[in-house]
Design an enzyme around this catalytic site. Sequence first.
Site, PDB file in Angstrom:
ATOM      1  N   ASN A   1       5.670   7.369   8.236  1.00  0.00           N
ATOM      2  CA  ASN A   1       5.327   7.192   6.821  1.00  0.00           C
ATOM      3  C   ASN A   1       6.412   7.692   5.870  1.00  0.00           C
ATOM      4  O   ASN A   1       6.180   7.802   4.666  1.00  0.00           O
ATOM      5  CB  ASN A   1       4.000   7.882   6.503  1.00  0.00           C
ATOM      6  CG  ASN A   1       2.888   7.442   7.430  1.00  0.00           C
ATOM      7  OD1 ASN A   1       2.439   8.216   8.260  1.00  0.00           O
ATOM      8  ND2 ASN A   1       2.475   6.198   7.340  1.00  0.00           N
TER       9      ASN A   1
ATOM     10  N   ILE B   1       7.973   8.339   0.668  1.00  0.00           N
ATOM     11  CA  ILE B   1       6.771   8.701   1.413  1.00  0.00           C
ATOM     12  C   ILE B   1       5.690   7.661   1.146  1.00  0.00           C
ATOM     13  O   ILE B   1       5.405   7.331  -0.005  1.00  0.00           O
ATOM     14  CB  ILE B   1       6.247  10.087   0.976  1.00  0.00           C
ATOM     15  CG1 ILE B   1       7.344  11.143   1.126  1.00  0.00           C
ATOM     16  CG2 ILE B   1       4.992  10.474   1.769  1.00  0.00           C
ATOM     17  CD1 ILE B   1       7.043  12.449   0.402  1.00  0.00           C
ATOM     18  N   CYS B   2       5.098   7.153   2.212  1.00  0.00           N
ATOM     19  CA  CYS B   2       3.987   6.215   2.083  1.00  0.00           C
ATOM     20  C   CYS B   2       2.691   7.021   2.144  1.00  0.00           C
ATOM     21  O   CYS B   2       2.245   7.425   3.217  1.00  0.00           O
ATOM     22  CB  CYS B   2       4.036   5.194   3.214  1.00  0.00           C
ATOM     23  SG  CYS B   2       2.787   3.932   3.051  1.00  0.00           S
ATOM     24  N   LEU B   3       2.150   7.319   0.974  1.00  0.00           N
ATOM     25  CA  LEU B   3       0.932   8.119   0.879  1.00  0.00           C
ATOM     26  C   LEU B   3       0.120   7.570  -0.288  1.00  0.00           C
ATOM     27  O   LEU B   3       0.622   7.511  -1.415  1.00  0.00           O
ATOM     28  CB  LEU B   3       1.305   9.591   0.654  1.00  0.00           C
ATOM     29  CG  LEU B   3       0.182  10.611   0.613  1.00  0.00           C
ATOM     30  CD1 LEU B   3      -0.555  10.673   1.944  1.00  0.00           C
ATOM     31  CD2 LEU B   3       0.723  11.993   0.262  1.00  0.00           C
TER      32      LEU B   3
END
Length: 147
Positions: free
Chosen positions: A77, A84-86
């Site tokens: 992620n 950041i993939c959040l």
Amino acid sequence: MALKRIHKELNDLAQDPPAQCSAGPVGEDMFHWQATIMGPNDSPYQGGAFFLTIDFPTEYPFKPPKVEFTTRIYHPNVNSNGSICLDILRSQWSPALTISKVLLSISSLLCDPNPDDPLVPEIAQIYKTDRDKYNRTAREWTQKYAM
């Protein structure tokens, strides 16, 4: 509005810092912070110190901060640019969230990656199919870049 909220969060962080995390402004610019997340125990990142930048938009807290790793990390992620993939940093952002909660969410993402919403599909695939190889590589990167 943004500056007042950022000051409040800085005070809150000083009084009640999140576990294994710290953050604060870089120099005099309250809209540009540096954060540190210690690699969580029981994760391949254990023992590493991971640095991040936090850039607050002028519309904060109505728009999310931009948070990126500056320390390289092997994670499905987080891409090589540190993005950041959040969800809470994108569509699920809420003005009720704080930097403390964001840092804790990133810390828990280190323990529990989300391979179904990856930024790096190759790493997500390894995480799903060969966990030992994933853990080994993540540990190697931690030792190389975060210690």
